[in-house]
Design an enzyme around this catalytic site. Structure first.
Site, PDB file in Angstrom:
ATOM      1  CG  ASP A  55      -1.587  -1.170   1.332  1.00 11.94           C
ATOM      2  OD1 ASP A  55      -2.202  -1.582   0.372  1.00 11.94           O
ATOM      3  OD2 ASP A  55      -1.635  -1.906   2.516  1.00 11.94           O
ATOM      4  CE  LYS A  73       3.143  -2.313  -4.800  1.00 10.22           C
ATOM      5  NZ  LYS A  73       3.027  -2.183  -3.302  1.00 10.22           N
ATOM      6  N   GLY A 104      -4.599  -4.942  -3.830  1.00 19.34           N
ATOM      7  CA  GLY A 104      -5.734  -4.028  -4.140  1.00 19.34           C
ATOM      8  C   GLY A 104      -5.100  -2.692  -4.647  1.00 19.34           C
ATOM      9  CG  HIS A 105      -4.137  -1.637  -7.999  1.00 20.48           C
ATOM     10  ND1 HIS A 105      -3.262  -2.879  -8.170  1.00 20.48           N
ATOM     11  CD2 HIS A 105      -4.618  -1.711  -9.204  1.00 20.48           C
ATOM     12  CE1 HIS A 105      -3.563  -3.746  -9.092  1.00 20.48           C
ATOM     13  NE2 HIS A 105      -4.308  -3.036  -9.814  1.00 20.48           N
ATOM     14  CD  GLN A 121       0.812  -9.172  -2.500  1.00 21.49           C
ATOM     15  OE1 GLN A 121       1.568  -9.899  -3.312  1.00 21.49           O
ATOM     16  NE2 GLN A 121      -0.400  -9.009  -2.685  1.00 21.49           N
TER      17      GLN A 121
END
Ligand code: IMP
Length: 412
Positions: free
Chosen positions: A21, A24, A48-49, A228
């Site tokens: 998180d 990126k 998750g983005h 990650q």
């Protein structure tokens, strides 16, 4: 930008330096229009983005964020574990917004499938840890660990199997999973949930190793989108509170079948402070009012699980180690503006003989840095904060995030 691209070279990996998180997605968004191939190498739908398409926010878990760029070839490497209904949903969301990723999507024959029963096992194992040890790993419950367990135990199912009959494979899984974990597998439901994926994706399951090799021969450049982050790496992270894959630059190369010498640069992405979701060590964590302030200012809530993220200060030893393992050539320090209101910013400069952080208090700047795009326009104290990170880690902070917007970035 041209200077940056030249310094990155044709094969660049973007790797998180903390517990994920780090943001990126933004640097990837910025760079992906300049890369012919966007590749994801590890993990699964635990990532998750947030992606904004057609003015609407969506959380994506499997497709790399660079997939939004219509020219890009998208590669999903062998290192991933794929929950196919999630992947299809993401493909359809993009289609509905007029972005057709399917014709340019290539999935490795060697990537593994995450079945529904993997999620059930994930939940069952977490429950057992809770009951036996008082706390779990705090997984995302997306079946990631169990899918990699099957891979390592040589009982997994690879994407190439999607092209054939899955019933005998699932029937064998059902017997094994019941025996080992006391988890019931609904074979018909599993088959049903995979039928659209079989129809839509079978033609896109290819030998991505050769595909990438040929792209490189044709001088197409490749942007590797890490998932990650370093401290969640199965080998080098804060074991056992880690994910089940290799999240470093070496892991990314392995997960794509690229040789180590192919990599020309590696951008380490780190927040100007630090966050973590799930259980495990976090030496610089701050609770109470300070932690809440960082969480609120940084919007620190998990995008996959919605959990409030634990917040804390920057740890130089962690950044140094991440730089060592990944061979960072550039830093992207994100969310500098979240620190704008701090009077003093504690930073862990080292770890003492007692294993506790040695703190150094750096002066805050108490001015807005939001949207600053030139390093020299940052307040003096903010420049010093960045220079401190560079000096301690030996890696230049080439990109500095000063807000959520695409253009809110200092490139030096
Ligand atoms: P798993 O990957 O679901 O098995 O979860 C293992 C640990 O990694 C947990 O602490 C998760 O919160 C963490 N984790 C997994 N993926 C991400 C991510 O993309 N961002 C942040 N934490 C993650």
């Amino acid at each position: 930008m041209q200077k940056l691209l030249k310094s990155l070279g044709p094969v660049c990996a973007v790797i998180g330096a903390q517990w994920g998180d780090e943001g990126k997605g933004k640097v990837i968004d910025l760079l992906s229009e300049h890369y012919g191939v966007i590749a994801r190498a590890c993990g699964g739908a635990n990532a998750g983005h947030t992606i904004v398409v057609g003015g609407q926010k969506h959380i994506f878990h499997l497709l790399p964020s660079g997939a939004l760029h219509p020219h890009a070839t998208v590669v999903i490497g062998s290192g991933l574990v794929l929950h196919l209904p999630t992947l299809l949903e993401e493909i359809r969301t993009l289609q509905a917004a007029g972005i057709d990723v399917l014709p340019r999507l290539y999935i490795s024959t060697e990537a593994h499938i995450v079945f529904e029963f993997h999620k059930q096992i994930d939940i069952a194992l977490e429950k057992q840890r809770q009951e036996r040890e008082g706390k779990g790993i705090g997984t995302t419950k997306r079946g990631i660990g169990p899918a990699y367990m099957d891979k390592a135990a040589r009982s997994g199912t690879r994407m190439e199997c999607l092209k054939g009959d899955l019933r005998p494979i699932l029937t064998a899984h059902a017997e094994r999973v019941q025996r080992l974990y006391d988890v019931a597998v609904d074979v018909d439901a599993e088959l049903k949930s995979l039928s659209s994926a079989q129809q839509l994706l079978s033609g896109h399951i290819v030998d991505t190793v050769t595909l990438l090799y040929e792209h490189l021969i044709q001088k197409k450049n490749v942007l590797i989108e890490g998932a990650q982050a370093s401290l969640l790496d199965l080998d080098h992270g804060t074991y056992p509170y880690v994910t089940s894959s290799q999240t470093t630059s070496a892991g990314a190369l392995q997960g794509l079948g690229l040789p180590p010498r192919a990599l020309t640069s590696c951008i380490g992405v780190a927040k100007a402070y630090c966050t973590r979701v799930g259980e495990g060590d976090f030496a610089t964590e701050v609770r109470g009012e300070q932690g809440d302030r960082l969480r609120e200012r940084g919007g620190e809530y998990g995008s996959t699980t919605g959990r409030p993220r634990r917040c804390g200060w920057l740890s130089i030893p962690d950044l140094k180690r991440a730089a060592m393992i990944n061979g960072f050539t550039h830093w992207n320090i994100t969310k500098l503006d979240v620190l704008d209101e701090e009077e003093e910013i504690p930073v862990c400069a080292g770890i003492g003989a007692d294993g506790k952080p040695e703190w150094k208090n750096l002066p805050g700047w108490r001015t807005s840095t939001v949207g600053v795009t030139e390093f020299s326009k940052l307040p003096q104290e903010a420049q010093e904060y960045i220079r401190f990170i560079e000096k301690e880690t030996g890696v230049p902070a080439t990109l500095i995030g000063t807000g959520p917007g695409r253009e809110q970035m200092t490139i030096q």
